[in-house]
Design an enzyme around this catalytic site. Structure first.
Site, short mmCIF file in Angstrom:
data_model
loop_
_atom_site.label_atom_id
_atom_site.label_comp_id
_atom_site.label_asym_id
_atom_site.label_seq_id
_atom_site.Cartn_x
_atom_site.Cartn_y
_atom_site.Cartn_z
N LYS A 21 32.29 40.13 79.85
CA LYS A 21 31.71 40.24 81.00
C LYS A 21 32.92 39.88 82.22
CE LYS A 21 29.25 36.67 82.29
NZ LYS A 21 29.23 36.42 83.82
N ARG A 26 35.95 42.38 86.86
CA ARG A 26 37.34 42.57 87.52
C ARG A 26 37.68 44.28 87.44
NH1 ARG A 26 36.58 37.66 85.91
NH2 ARG A 26 37.76 35.74 87.28
N ASP A 310 32.49 27.39 79.98
CA ASP A 310 31.35 28.19 79.49
C ASP A 310 31.05 27.73 78.08
OD1 ASP A 310 30.83 29.50 81.83
OD2 ASP A 310 31.91 31.13 81.18
#
EC number: 2.5.1.19
Length: 423
Positions: A21, A26, A310
């Site tokens: 992701k 980016r 995360d």
């Protein structure tokens, strides 16, 4: 949608992991800034990355999704004037990076999003870009969406970024810096939250032909103006998504091979494998992926997870079944993610009967006491909470994940992949 998880032991599986992701976000944005068309292979097609792509289309970028790839054609003029506000759902990454992208061009852009996104701060980014001549108008609450970008391009100069709450503020400024009218010196306050994502941004800038010099631990000098090169890009598999499959092996005494993954990954979350080793798992890199093998008996840990926040929900689940007290520290910035992740994890662990204590910047978890919950697990509209607690359901019966569709934010095929653990 509600998903009921059935306990299982001795998992043995080989599983494919979707594209990253963070890298897809980016890659899309750097391609939009490039001087020629780009082909991005193996992109993640998920709610968040689609939000980024749709926003770029509103700004005049050509985006064409194909099976296994996406073609990006930058506009001749940066940017087109959107006829309506650019809506960003609940995507913090899209928001921070697109605000900086918009500021590199000319136009008047309004960005808005879901109620939770309106609670996530952008003030440090706004302040930094204003040092380079950008103009912003927070139309309701200072430092939060909805927000107007009154863009006339960026000047060169020196900028100080406070990225202690989110490394995305720093990544956004760095990505925009080559498009400024003169050299940009970017300094930042430390410690940077999730610094490996900043390192990823710099590496990807270099891959697209951007020159920069890091002459201090907290300073990068970017000559400008420069143009990003177009071309072909292959997105590596997502280590954050793979972590739930690694955790499934760790928790159930299983053997899981995930691919395609490389030890040379740009992603800081691949270092979660080292944590699994500390907890007692065996990790082996193979030709096209990584294998995690576990006996199911896990050791507690005491860790600073500032650089891979995360991974906190996943680690919290493993800690709930480890033999002792685990501590997760230095992740106060998790309180302004898709949910207040510290509060959400603590609350849902309580439903499993796991003794835990919510700290200002982390969690303390006493493992070994998990039981079947009497009520459903609420993911708090947070994809990472849903996926982490699904792993818990492999060990104790009765786990039901409410609003299970929330996984579409980052891993749309999660439930199909999760089912393959049982085959």
């Amino acid at each position: 949608m509600r998903k009921t998880i059935e306990p299982i032991s001795g998992i043995k599986a080989q599983l494919s992991v979707p594209g990253s992701k963070s890298i897809t976000h980016r890659a899309l944005m750097l391609a939009a800034l490039a001087d020629d068309e780009s082909e991005i292979r193996n992109p993640l097609v998920a709610d968040d990355t689609t939000i980024t792509a749709d926003a770029l289309v509103q700004m005049g970028v050509g985006v064409q999704w194909k099976p296994g790839s996406v073609l990006v054609a930058p506009p001749s003029k940066r940017w087109s004037q959107p006829s309506e506000p650019i809506l960003l759902g609940n995507s913090g990454t899209s928001t921070r990076l697109l605000l900086a992208l918009a500021a590199t061009g000319v136009g008047d852009f309004t960005f808005d999003g879901a109620p939770r996104l309106r609670q996530r701060p952008v003030k440090p980014l706004v302040s930094a870009l204003e040092m380079l001549g950008a103009r912003f108008d927070c139309t309701e609450t200072d430092g939060f969406l909805p927000l107007r970008v009154i863009a006339h391009g960026l000047s060169g100069g020196k900028v100080l970024v406070d990225a202690r709450q989110s490394g995305q503020f720093l990544s956004a400024v760095l990505m925009a810096a080559p498009c400024a009218g003169g050299e940009v010196t970017v300094e930042w306050l430390e410690p940077v939250a999730s610094y490996p994502y900043v390192a990823m941004t710099l590496a990807m800038m270099g891959e697209r032909g951007i020159d920069f010099r890091k002459d201090r631990a907290n300073r990068v000098i970017v000559p400008a103006p420069q143009r990003y090169a177009g071309g072909r890009w292959t997105v590596e598999a997502d280590c954050s998504s793979a972590s739930y499959l690694w955790a499934a092996a760790a928790l159930t005494g299983g053997d899981v091979l995930t691919h395609p993954l490389s030890p040379d990954s740009l992603q800081g979350d691949c270092r979660f494998l080292g944590i699994l080793e500390r907890m007692g798992c065996r990790v082996t890199w193979e030709e096209d992926g990584v294998r995690v093998v576990s006996s199911g008996e896990l050791r507690p840990v005491d860790l600073d997870l500032n650089e891979m926040p995360d991974m906190v929900p996943t680690l919290a689940i493993l800690a709930a079944f480890a033999g002792g007290v685990s501590r997760i520290r230095n992740v106060a910035h998790l309180r302004v993610k898709e949910s207040d992740r510290l509060q959400a994890v603590s609350s849902e662990l309580g439903k499993l009967g796991v003794p835990n204590r919510e700290l200002p910047d982390g969690l303390e978890i006493r493992g070994g006491a998990a039981t079947s919950p009497k009520v459903g697990i609420d993911p708090h509209d947070d994809h990472r909470i849903a996926m982490a607690f699904a792993v818990a359901g492999l060990r104790v019966g009765g786990v039901e994940i409410e609003d299970a569709e929330v996984v579409a934010k980052s891993f749309p095929t999660f439930w199909e992949t999760f089912e393959k653990l049982k085959s």
